[in-house]
Write a protein that holds these residues in place. Structure first.
Motif, mmCIF file in Angstrom:
data_model
loop_
_atom_site.group_PDB
_atom_site.id
_atom_site.type_symbol
_atom_site.label_atom_id
_atom_site.label_comp_id
_atom_site.label_asym_id
_atom_site.label_seq_id
_atom_site.Cartn_x
_atom_site.Cartn_y
_atom_site.Cartn_z
ATOM 1 N N ALA A 34 0.839 -1.205 0.000
ATOM 2 C CA ALA A 34 0.000 0.000 0.000
ATOM 3 C C ALA A 34 0.872 1.253 0.000
ATOM 4 N N ALA A 35 1.964 1.195 0.806
ATOM 5 C CA ALA A 35 2.877 2.354 0.867
ATOM 6 C C ALA A 35 3.552 2.579 -0.478
ATOM 7 N N LEU A 36 3.957 1.456 -1.119
ATOM 8 C CA LEU A 36 4.595 1.550 -2.429
ATOM 9 C C LEU A 36 3.624 2.137 -3.459
ATOM 10 N N GLY A 37 2.385 1.636 -3.382
ATOM 11 C CA GLY A 37 1.345 2.141 -4.296
ATOM 12 C C GLY A 37 1.113 3.624 -4.096
ATOM 13 N N LEU A 38 1.083 4.033 -2.837
ATOM 14 C CA LEU A 38 0.851 5.448 -2.515
ATOM 15 C C LEU A 38 2.013 6.305 -3.021
ATOM 16 N N LEU A 39 3.242 5.749 -2.850
ATOM 17 C CA LEU A 39 4.431 6.481 -3.310
ATOM 18 C C LEU A 39 4.394 6.674 -4.825
ATOM 19 N N VAL A 40 4.080 5.606 -5.538
ATOM 20 C CA VAL A 40 4.004 5.676 -7.005
ATOM 21 C C VAL A 40 2.919 6.672 -7.411
ATOM 22 N N THR B 39 1.738 9.231 -5.692
ATOM 23 C CA THR B 39 2.103 10.637 -5.408
ATOM 24 C C THR B 39 3.188 11.145 -6.360
ATOM 25 N N LEU B 40 4.143 10.246 -6.723
ATOM 26 C CA LEU B 40 5.218 10.675 -7.622
ATOM 27 C C LEU B 40 4.733 10.868 -9.055
ATOM 28 N N THR B 41 3.592 10.294 -9.372
ATOM 29 C CA THR B 41 3.062 10.458 -10.726
ATOM 30 C C THR B 41 2.860 11.931 -11.046
#
Lengths: 70, 196
Positions: A13-19, A21-23
């Motif tokens: 979930a954290a990785l998904g959130l990071l991706v 937000t960085l989009t």
């Protein structure tokens, strides 16, 4: 077992959130307008008609040469 | 066809300001306007460097890009000029120019700047060549007479070079090779510093 699954889920979930937000940080260089000048609207410059003059070109070339060291 | 450029050799410039004086004298530039000026880095410190700066007649001129009345044009020689009859003195070109070249003659109440004035490479403007009107608005038109800008021709140490970009680069390359070095206006050391 549940805690391992839970921590893995949290990481995903954290990785998904990071991706996600960085989009928003992605910026394509081709999207940037670097130069889009308008069309000149002033009067004509007589110097432009003189541009191809061989006499002037020769005179300028002679002056260019004068900038070299003696 | 030449592509006119300026180049100031920082190793030769002695900060005499003769180029500034020559420009002001040749073009009758009004008080408060400096089409050309000499900038010194690390002034007073051993190893200080000076360069003479004016309009660099950019190939991709940002002043022309931002002008709301489209008063800029580029000659076939690559000289960036403008029409003062169209200029509204908005100051956008001043903000866009990385060299601070655009100048404004008036500083009155309510921020009235007057028509923008800048280096013309001694090529006048869009009026009859060497007419009184051209001289009053833009200054001398030496290029029409086959002469180079007064600032460069007056430079006693030949630090300030003007002319076709290829020729200027050739002269500079010759000099740097004679100095037993490589051109330091670009390259690794310039970008990252010596010893990196």
């Amino acid at each position: 077992m549940v805690s391992v699954f839970g921590s893995r889920l949290a990481k995903m979930a954290a990785l998904g959130l990071l991706v996600f937000t960085l989009t928003g940080c992605y910026e394509s260089a081709s999207d940037v307008t670097l130069y889009e000048p308008g069309v000149y609207k002033g009067s004509d410059d007589p110097l432009l008609n003189q541009a191809g003059s061989a006499e002037r070109e020769d005179a300028l070339r002679e002056r260019f040469g004068g900038q070299r060291d003696r | 066809m030449a592509r006119m450029k300026f180049l100031c050799d920082a190793e030769r410039c002695i900060e005499c300001n003769a180029c500034v004086t020559a420009c002001k004298n040749e073009n009758e530039v009004p008080w408060g306007v400096n089409r050309r000026r000499v900038v010194t880095i690390n002034d007073g410190v051993p190893g200080e460097k000076s360069i003479s700066v004016a309009c660099m007649h950019c190939t991709d001129a940002p002043c022309a890009a931002v002008c709301p009345v489209d008063c800029f044009y580029t000659t076939d020689d690559g000289i960036v000029l403008h029409d003062k009859d169209l200029c509204i003195g908005c100051g956008y070109c001043f903000y866009a120019c990385p060299f601070g070249a655009p100048q404004y003659p008036q500083q009155e109440a309510f921020g009235v700047r007057g028509k923008m004035d800048k280096c013309t490479f001694c090529a006048g403007g869009p009026t009859a060549n060497n007419s009184n009107d051209e001289y009053a608005k833009y200054g001398a038109n030496r290029v029409a007479e086959g002469k180079l800008p007064a600032c460069a021709e007056m430079c006693s140490t030949k630090a300030l070079l003007a002319g076709d970009g290829d020729m200027v680069a050739d002269i500079f390359r010759e000099r740097t090779l004679r100095r037993s070095g490589r051109p330091q206006t670009w390259g690794w050391e310039q970008a990252y510093g010596a010893g990196v």
